[in-house]
Design a protein around this motif. Structure first.
Motif, PDB file in Angstrom:
ATOM      1  N   LEU A  73       0.849  -1.181   0.000  1.00  0.00           N
ATOM      2  CA  LEU A  73       0.000   0.000   0.000  1.00  0.00           C
ATOM      3  C   LEU A  73       0.888   1.235   0.000  1.00  0.00           C
ATOM      4  CD1 LEU A  73      -2.564  -1.231   2.702  1.00  0.00           C
ATOM      5  CD2 LEU A  73      -2.895  -1.209   0.225  1.00  0.00           C
ATOM      6  N   THR A  74       0.297   2.406   0.119  1.00  0.00           N
ATOM      7  CA  THR A  74       1.067   3.647   0.168  1.00  0.00           C
ATOM      8  C   THR A  74       1.245   4.071   1.623  1.00  0.00           C
ATOM      9  OG1 THR A  74       0.198   4.376  -1.961  1.00  0.00           O
ATOM     10  CG2 THR A  74       1.143   6.065  -0.551  1.00  0.00           C
ATOM     11  N   SER A  75       2.453   4.454   1.984  1.00  0.00           N
ATOM     12  CA  SER A  75       2.710   4.890   3.358  1.00  0.00           C
ATOM     13  C   SER A  75       3.223   6.321   3.360  1.00  0.00           C
ATOM     14  CB  SER A  75       3.729   3.970   4.035  1.00  0.00           C
ATOM     15  OG  SER A  75       4.964   4.012   3.350  1.00  0.00           O
ATOM     16  N   LEU A  76       2.936   7.021   4.449  1.00  0.00           N
ATOM     17  CA  LEU A  76       3.434   8.376   4.639  1.00  0.00           C
ATOM     18  C   LEU A  76       3.970   8.501   6.055  1.00  0.00           C
ATOM     19  CD1 LEU A  76       0.308   8.763   3.135  1.00  0.00           C
ATOM     20  CD2 LEU A  76       1.376  10.967   2.699  1.00  0.00           C
ATOM     21  N   VAL A  77       4.887   9.432   6.225  1.00  0.00           N
ATOM     22  CA  VAL A  77       5.335   9.770   7.571  1.00  0.00           C
ATOM     23  C   VAL A  77       5.294  11.281   7.712  1.00  0.00           C
ATOM     24  CG1 VAL A  77       7.797   9.791   6.930  1.00  0.00           C
ATOM     25  CG2 VAL A  77       7.132   9.465   9.317  1.00  0.00           C
ATOM     26  N   LEU A  78       4.705  11.748   8.793  1.00  0.00           N
ATOM     27  CA  LEU A  78       4.677  13.160   9.128  1.00  0.00           C
ATOM     28  C   LEU A  78       5.685  13.382  10.228  1.00  0.00           C
ATOM     29  CD1 LEU A  78       1.859  12.751   7.724  1.00  0.00           C
ATOM     30  CD2 LEU A  78       1.041  14.610   9.159  1.00  0.00           C
ATOM     31  N   GLY A  79       6.723  14.148   9.912  1.00  0.00           N
ATOM     32  CA  GLY A  79       7.712  14.475  10.918  1.00  0.00           C
ATOM     33  C   GLY A  79       7.151  15.489  11.893  1.00  0.00           C
ATOM     34  N   PRO A  80       7.875  15.770  12.984  1.00  0.00           N
ATOM     35  CA  PRO A  80       7.417  16.779  13.943  1.00  0.00           C
ATOM     36  C   PRO A  80       7.178  18.118  13.252  1.00  0.00           C
ATOM     37  CG  PRO A  80       9.283  15.557  14.817  1.00  0.00           C
ATOM     38  CD  PRO A  80       9.148  15.152  13.380  1.00  0.00           C
ATOM     39  N   ASP A  81       6.089  18.771  13.597  1.00  0.00           N
ATOM     40  CA  ASP A  81       5.737  20.057  13.003  1.00  0.00           C
ATOM     41  C   ASP A  81       6.580  21.149  13.659  1.00  0.00           C
ATOM     42  OD1 ASP A  81       4.613  22.221  11.833  1.00  0.00           O
ATOM     43  OD2 ASP A  81       2.546  21.746  12.361  1.00  0.00           O
ATOM     44  N   SER A  82       7.472  21.747  12.894  1.00  0.00           N
ATOM     45  CA  SER A  82       8.422  22.715  13.452  1.00  0.00           C
ATOM     46  C   SER A  82       7.904  24.145  13.449  1.00  0.00           C
ATOM     47  CB  SER A  82       9.725  22.655  12.649  1.00  0.00           C
ATOM     48  OG  SER A  82       9.483  23.015  11.304  1.00  0.00           O
ATOM     49  N   ARG A  83       6.753  24.388  12.817  1.00  0.00           N
ATOM     50  CA  ARG A  83       6.323  25.767  12.609  1.00  0.00           C
ATOM     51  C   ARG A  83       6.050  26.517  13.902  1.00  0.00           C
ATOM     52  NH1 ARG A  83       1.523  24.424   8.635  1.00  0.00           N
ATOM     53  NH2 ARG A  83       1.388  22.769  10.175  1.00  0.00           N
ATOM     54  N   GLY A 112       5.687   4.393  -1.891  1.00  0.00           N
ATOM     55  CA  GLY A 112       4.821   3.336  -2.412  1.00  0.00           C
ATOM     56  C   GLY A 112       3.588   3.816  -3.142  1.00  0.00           C
ATOM     57  N   GLN A 113       3.652   5.033  -3.721  1.00  0.00           N
ATOM     58  CA  GLN A 113       2.481   5.521  -4.472  1.00  0.00           C
ATOM     59  C   GLN A 113       2.122   4.575  -5.613  1.00  0.00           C
ATOM     60  OE1 GLN A 113       5.210   7.334  -3.605  1.00  0.00           O
ATOM     61  NE2 GLN A 113       4.820   9.528  -3.748  1.00  0.00           N
ATOM     62  N   SER A 114       3.139   3.972  -6.232  1.00  0.00           N
ATOM     63  CA  SER A 114       2.889   3.094  -7.384  1.00  0.00           C
ATOM     64  C   SER A 114       2.123   1.829  -6.992  1.00  0.00           C
ATOM     65  CB  SER A 114       4.211   2.707  -8.058  1.00  0.00           C
ATOM     66  OG  SER A 114       5.051   2.015  -7.156  1.00  0.00           O
ATOM     67  N   ASN A 115       2.101   1.486  -5.694  1.00  0.00           N
ATOM     68  CA  ASN A 115       1.346   0.308  -5.255  1.00  0.00           C
ATOM     69  C   ASN A 115      -0.141   0.435  -5.566  1.00  0.00           C
ATOM     70  OD1 ASN A 115       3.594  -1.014  -4.243  1.00  0.00           O
ATOM     71  ND2 ASN A 115       3.350  -0.205  -2.172  1.00  0.00           N
ATOM     72  N   MET A 116      -0.619   1.673  -5.634  1.00  0.00           N
ATOM     73  CA  MET A 116      -2.044   1.888  -5.906  1.00  0.00           C
ATOM     74  C   MET A 116      -2.423   1.488  -7.339  1.00  0.00           C
ATOM     75  SD  MET A 116      -3.357   2.888  -3.065  1.00  0.00           S
ATOM     76  CE  MET A 116      -2.170   1.758  -2.350  1.00  0.00           C
ATOM     77  N   LEU A 117      -1.431   1.419  -8.217  1.00  0.00           N
ATOM     78  CA  LEU A 117      -1.697   1.013  -9.600  1.00  0.00           C
ATOM     79  C   LEU A 117      -2.211  -0.421  -9.688  1.00  0.00           C
ATOM     80  CD1 LEU A 117       1.510   2.464 -11.307  1.00  0.00           C
ATOM     81  CD2 LEU A 117      -0.787   3.423 -11.431  1.00  0.00           C
TER      82      LEU A 117
END
Length: 337
Positions: free
Chosen positions: A119-129, A233-238
């Motif tokens: 599948l497609t995975s994402l990671v959100l790092g700590p928000d530095s703003r 893994g965006q291509s996994n959605m294909l």
């Protein structure tokens, strides 16, 4: 409340549809169920489950598939998450091969999740703003490049590589760094770029190549203050039948590129959240699910792992993998710092 037979039939349909992406009919269930039931009995129970809203019938088959409500019932009442010890050992071995920085750890975790789930995975790092700049350190690599290390009051460290359009002396780089430390210390990350514009005349008076350095730092801070989202893994959605339609696939890819969507989904209580379909109005796609798992680096600093895929996913296995990977990140960060 489901009867024991209804529960077994429903769980079998969820498991089978997850594997095959094909609607499940009564004839298939006769061979899959451990209990002995006639096709007629199974059809009656399937009709009852459909009336409850847990199953739905497709237009192309007499079989049934789980509904969004059905998946929600499954994850809240039937899902059992347990990761095989061999899988845990294999994941631990990956990170024992060499020393990794925190940035490398979270990105590698993201890549592993997409590979193991397809599948497609994402990671959100700590928000530095919302953090404040505490210190800048520059390390020249050559006359046209350098690495800058930004440190915030929350202990968040970010590395940025500078590529200059023209030669810049080591003296100019150091003078610029000292000036920025003097004038920007304590400034919120979100306000650094505006503050830099105010001190640009001072930089011009002190540094010969001030324009080159000014632009390089502005670009670095813009990247630093922007949403820290990494996708794998965006291509996994294909290869998912749900997105065989090119327009649906385009819609999904557009959503994956919109970091604001993932920041909205990140604002949840608890360490684990499972969103099925468009149940909160953020995803705007009723056949997509998102699972998020938080990792805590210290009292103020946290990030999130996310898995994006069709509602037809192996929730038990995906959740087990994500929770374990979050623990791995926390342990490795603790060892490092």
């Amino acid at each position: 409340m489901l009867s024991e037979r209804q529960a077994v039939i429903f769980k079998t349909i969820v498991d089978e549809f997850t594997k095959t992406a094909e609607p499940v009919g009564s004839k298939t269930l006769v061979n899959l169920l451990s209990m002995r039931c006639s096709s007629a009995t199974i059809r009656n129970e399937m009709a009852a489950l459909e009336e409850m809203g847990l199953l739905e019938k497709t237009h192309t088959s007499s079989g049934r598939i789980p509904s969004s409500k059905g998946y929600r019932f499954y994850v809240e009442n039937m899902m059992e998450t347990q990761l095989d010890d061999n899988v845990k050992h294999s994941l631990q071995q990956v990170f024992q091969e060499r020393h990794y920085t925190l940035d490398e750890i979270v990105k590698k975790s993201c890549d592993i999740l997409s590979q193991m789930t397809n599948l497609t995975s994402l990671v959100l790092g700590p928000d530095s703003r919302c953090q404040r700049l505490q210190h800048i350190q520059l390390f020249p690599i050559s006359e046209r490049s350098a690495v800058a290390v930004f440190i915030t009051d929350h202990g968040h460290t970010e590395n940025k590589t500078f590529q200059f359009d023209t030669t810049v002396s080591l003296n100019d780089i150091q003078t610029c760094c000292n000036l920025l430390n003097d004038k920007l210390c304590g400034t919120p990350i979100s306000s650094v770029v505006e503050k830099m514009k105010e001190i640009k005349p001072l930089l011009a008076a002190s540094v010969s190549r001030h324009e080159v350095l000014f632009q390089a730092f502005v670009n670095a801070f813009i990247r630093f203050a922007s949403d820290n989202v990494y996708c794998s893994g965006q291509s996994n959605m294909l290869y998912q039948p749900e997105f065989a339609d090119i327009e649906r696939l385009k819609q999904l890819m557009k959503m994956l590129e919109d970091s604001s969507v993932w920041r909205q989904l990140a604002n949840t209580e608890g360490d684990l959240a499972i969103r099925i379909g468009n149940d909160n109005g953020v995803l705007q796609m009723d056949d997509v699910s998102v699972i998020t798992s938080k990792f805590h680096l210290n009292a103020q600093k946290e990030g999130q792992l996310m898995i994006v895929g069709p509602t037809r996913m192996q929730y038990d296995r995906v959740v087990a993998l994500m929770e374990y990977m979050s623990k791995v990140i926390e342990e490795l960060y603790s060892e490092e710092y």
